[in-house]
Design an enzyme around this catalytic site. Structure first.
Site, PDB file in Angstrom:
ATOM      1  N   TYR A 103       7.851  -5.820  -1.387  1.00 56.48           N
ATOM      2  CA  TYR A 103       8.756  -4.690  -1.647  1.00 56.48           C
ATOM      3  C   TYR A 103       9.085  -4.607  -3.136  1.00 56.48           C
ATOM      4  O   TYR A 103       8.891  -3.562  -3.767  1.00 56.48           O
ATOM      5  CB  TYR A 103      10.023  -4.892  -0.821  1.00 56.48           C
ATOM      6  CG  TYR A 103      11.027  -3.755  -0.917  1.00 56.48           C
ATOM      7  CD1 TYR A 103      10.778  -2.524  -0.307  1.00 56.48           C
ATOM      8  CD2 TYR A 103      12.237  -3.920  -1.594  1.00 56.48           C
ATOM      9  CE1 TYR A 103      11.704  -1.491  -0.386  1.00 56.48           C
ATOM     10  CE2 TYR A 103      13.168  -2.896  -1.666  1.00 56.48           C
ATOM     11  CZ  TYR A 103      12.902  -1.676  -1.059  1.00 56.48           C
ATOM     12  OH  TYR A 103      13.829  -0.662  -1.137  1.00 56.48           O
ATOM     13  N   LYS A 127       0.840  -1.212   0.000  1.00 59.39           N
ATOM     14  CA  LYS A 127       0.000   0.000   0.000  1.00 59.39           C
ATOM     15  C   LYS A 127       0.869   1.253   0.000  1.00 59.39           C
ATOM     16  O   LYS A 127       0.584   2.227  -0.705  1.00 59.39           O
ATOM     17  CB  LYS A 127      -0.911   0.025   1.235  1.00 59.39           C
ATOM     18  CG  LYS A 127      -2.069  -0.936   1.170  1.00 59.39           C
ATOM     19  CD  LYS A 127      -2.946  -0.740   2.398  1.00 59.39           C
ATOM     20  CE  LYS A 127      -4.113  -1.702   2.391  1.00 59.39           C
ATOM     21  NZ  LYS A 127      -4.810  -1.732   3.688  1.00 59.39           N
TER      22      LYS A 127
HETATM   23  P1  NAD Z   1      14.177   3.989   5.973  1.00 57.54           P
HETATM   24  O1  NAD Z   1      13.333   2.872   6.446  1.00 57.54           O
HETATM   25  O2  NAD Z   1      15.201   4.526   6.904  1.00 57.54           O
HETATM   26  O3  NAD Z   1      13.287   5.223   5.493  1.00 57.54           O
HETATM   27  C1  NAD Z   1      11.974   5.089   5.007  1.00 57.54           C
HETATM   28  C2  NAD Z   1      11.133   6.202   5.628  1.00 57.54           C
HETATM   29  O4  NAD Z   1       9.797   6.110   5.136  1.00 57.54           O
HETATM   30  C3  NAD Z   1      11.049   6.084   7.152  1.00 57.54           C
HETATM   31  O5  NAD Z   1      11.296   7.335   7.744  1.00 57.54           O
HETATM   32  C4  NAD Z   1       9.619   5.621   7.391  1.00 57.54           C
HETATM   33  O6  NAD Z   1       9.122   6.011   8.658  1.00 57.54           O
HETATM   34  C5  NAD Z   1       8.899   6.260   6.242  1.00 57.54           C
HETATM   35  N1  NAD Z   1       7.639   5.590   5.894  1.00 57.54           N
HETATM   36  C6  NAD Z   1       7.418   4.270   5.730  1.00 57.54           C
HETATM   37  N2  NAD Z   1       6.132   4.055   5.405  1.00 57.54           N
HETATM   38  C7  NAD Z   1       5.534   5.284   5.360  1.00 57.54           C
HETATM   39  C8  NAD Z   1       4.220   5.722   5.086  1.00 57.54           C
HETATM   40  N3  NAD Z   1       3.232   4.862   4.779  1.00 57.54           N
HETATM   41  N4  NAD Z   1       3.969   7.056   5.110  1.00 57.54           N
HETATM   42  C9  NAD Z   1       4.946   7.949   5.421  1.00 57.54           C
HETATM   43  N5  NAD Z   1       6.206   7.582   5.720  1.00 57.54           N
HETATM   44  C10 NAD Z   1       6.499   6.256   5.675  1.00 57.54           C
HETATM   45  O7  NAD Z   1      14.848   3.499   4.624  1.00 57.54           O
HETATM   46  P2  NAD Z   1      15.902   4.215   3.661  1.00 57.54           P
HETATM   47  O8  NAD Z   1      17.048   3.313   3.519  1.00 57.54           O
HETATM   48  O9  NAD Z   1      16.130   5.617   4.087  1.00 57.54           O
HETATM   49  O10 NAD Z   1      15.099   4.180   2.291  1.00 57.54           O
HETATM   50  C11 NAD Z   1      14.489   5.333   1.732  1.00 57.54           C
HETATM   51  C12 NAD Z   1      13.968   5.012   0.345  1.00 57.54           C
HETATM   52  O11 NAD Z   1      15.039   4.601  -0.501  1.00 57.54           O
HETATM   53  C13 NAD Z   1      12.944   3.866   0.329  1.00 57.54           C
HETATM   54  O12 NAD Z   1      11.924   4.163  -0.589  1.00 57.54           O
HETATM   55  C14 NAD Z   1      13.744   2.679  -0.149  1.00 57.54           C
HETATM   56  O13 NAD Z   1      12.949   1.745  -0.825  1.00 57.54           O
HETATM   57  C15 NAD Z   1      14.748   3.343  -1.092  1.00 57.54           C
HETATM   58  N6  NAD Z   1      15.968   2.520  -1.227  1.00 57.54           N
HETATM   59  C16 NAD Z   1      16.864   2.424  -0.205  1.00 57.54           C
HETATM   60  C17 NAD Z   1      17.991   1.623  -0.357  1.00 57.54           C
HETATM   61  C18 NAD Z   1      19.041   1.489   0.725  1.00 57.54           C
HETATM   62  O14 NAD Z   1      20.012   0.750   0.533  1.00 57.54           O
HETATM   63  N7  NAD Z   1      18.950   2.172   1.840  1.00 57.54           N
HETATM   64  C19 NAD Z   1      18.183   0.896  -1.550  1.00 57.54           C
HETATM   65  C20 NAD Z   1      17.223   1.004  -2.541  1.00 57.54           C
HETATM   66  C21 NAD Z   1      16.121   1.832  -2.386  1.00 57.54           C
END
Ligand code: NAD
Ligand code: UDP
Length: 311
Positions: free
Chosen positions: A144, A90
């Site tokens: 995911y 979602k």
């Molecule tokens: P993270 O979990 O630290 O950050 C995700 C943030 O989204 C968190 O602050 C969380 O509270 C918030 N969140 C989750 N569901 C939510 C919702 N329904 N409404 C509002 N906020 C919500 O992860 P990250 O590593 O900082 O990742 C950030 C983005 O980058 C993500 O979309 C992730 O898929 C993408 N990404 C990260 C990596 C990595 O290696 N860190 C790799 C590929 C993609």
């Protein structure tokens, strides 16, 4: 000065993006449900009048007059995205629709933080953007992987059908300060275990590979992508092409922390990709970007951060 909305701005990557954009003089709205992020990650910005922090769930429509939207909201670690798999789908899909709708309403450019997971357990190596991937649609990682793939589809369709200005980046494994110490990802797990002199748990035999990117390099690539001409929409890989086995990573962490930890081996999670390395030719060509911080330098900075927060 631009008005910029960052969903997931209180998370690991989002907090670095908020800091960088505030330092550049922009107005930033950080939207976050705090599912995996925290106020502490952006606490240093709270007194800045150009920064607004909003507790909000992106599965609901949101309205604000902004020029750009970075859509990062989504748990990224397998433990967290599998905790409530339905909610993960979602967040990816409804979050994308809500941000794309907002983009249309206020004529904002929207950037999607997609992932190397769209390639699944890749057969093509290194991965280029034209590879469609090898993804299990019904497995434990699917919430995911498929959520992010569907979000990419929505971005492309809003662009084709409704002429919205969009950008898609595919982020490869990223690490650095502000990672949650218990979020279950390999870099944070190994550093925390090493600092506590606890056993370091390698899943499988540790021969699977990943290519680790330091967060500052990602932020630079992300902002460059947002600032490209409207006719370049991606997707573009943003990652560090230096590939390591998980065992090599563990050995580096032990050496850099001076830890007494021993290695133990645990079962490999289902559908765990065997190899991953970005081909970054497109990012080099279109963004004039490549990573500048290699693993050892990035690990030293990250270990310094965890030393301060791990008891
Ligand atoms: P993270 O979990 O630290 O950050 C995700 C943030 O989204 C968190 O602050 C969380 O509270 C918030 N969140 C989750 N569901 C939510 C919702 N329904 N409404 C509002 N906020 C919500 O992860 P990250 O590593 O900082 O990742 C950030 C983005 O980058 C993500 O979309 C992730 O898929 C993408 N990404 C990260 C990596 C990595 O290696 N860190 C790799 C590929 C993609
Ligand atoms: N991994 C590991 N020990 C850990 C955490 C992860 O050996 O404590 C392995 C995991 O099985 C995977 C790799 O490290 O092969 C990267 O895992 P992570 O969850 O960080 O990222 P992803 O699998 O999403 O790339």
């Amino acid at each position: 000065m631009k008005r910029i909305l960052i969903t997931g701005g209180a998370g690991f990557i989002g907090s670095h993006l908020c800091t960088r954009l505030i330092n550049e003089g922009h107005d930033v709205i950080c939207l976050d449900s705090y599912f995996t992020g925290s106020k502490e990650n952006v606490q240093h910005l709270m007194t800045n009048p150009h920064f607004e922090l909003v507790r909000y769930d992106v599965t609901n429509p949101y309205y604000a007059e902004v020029d750009e939207i970075y859509n990062l909201a989504c748990p990224a670690s397998p433990i967290h995205y599998q905790y409530d798999a339905v909610k993960t789908v979602k967040t990816s899909v409804m979050g994308a629709i809500n941000m794309l709708t907002l983009g249309r309403q206020v004529n904002a450019k929207v950037l999607q933080a997609s992932t190397s997971e769209v390639y699944g357990d890749p057969i093509v190596h290194p991965q280029t953007e034209d590879y469609w991937g090898n993804v299990n649609p019904i497995g434990i990682r699917s919430c995911y992987d498929e959520g992010k793939r569907c979000a990419e589809t929505l971005f492309m369709d809003y662009h084709r059908q409704k002429k919205l200005r969009i950008k898609i980046i595919r982020i490869f494994n990223t690490y650095g300060p502000n990672m949650h110490p218990h979020d279950g990802r390999v870099v944070s797990n190994f550093i925390v275990q090493a600092l506590k002199n606890e056993d370091i748990a390698l899943y499988g035999d540790g021969s699977q590979t990943r290519s680790f990117q330091y967060v500052d390099d990602l932020i630079e690539g992300m902002i460059r992508m947002m600032n490209t001409e409207d006719d370049f929409i991606g997707p573009v890989n943003i990652g560090n092409p230096h590939e390591f086995t998980i065992k090599e990573l563990a050995e580096k962490v032990v050496a850099l922390t001076g830890s007494k930890s021993k290695f133990i081996f645990k079962p490999l999670p289902y559908d765990d990709p065997k190899q991953r390395q970005p081909n970054i030719s497109l990012a080099k060509e279109k963004l004039n970007w490549q990573p500048t911080i290699q693993l050892e330098e990035g690990l030293i900075k990250t270990i310094d951060y965890f030393r301060k927060i791990v008891i």
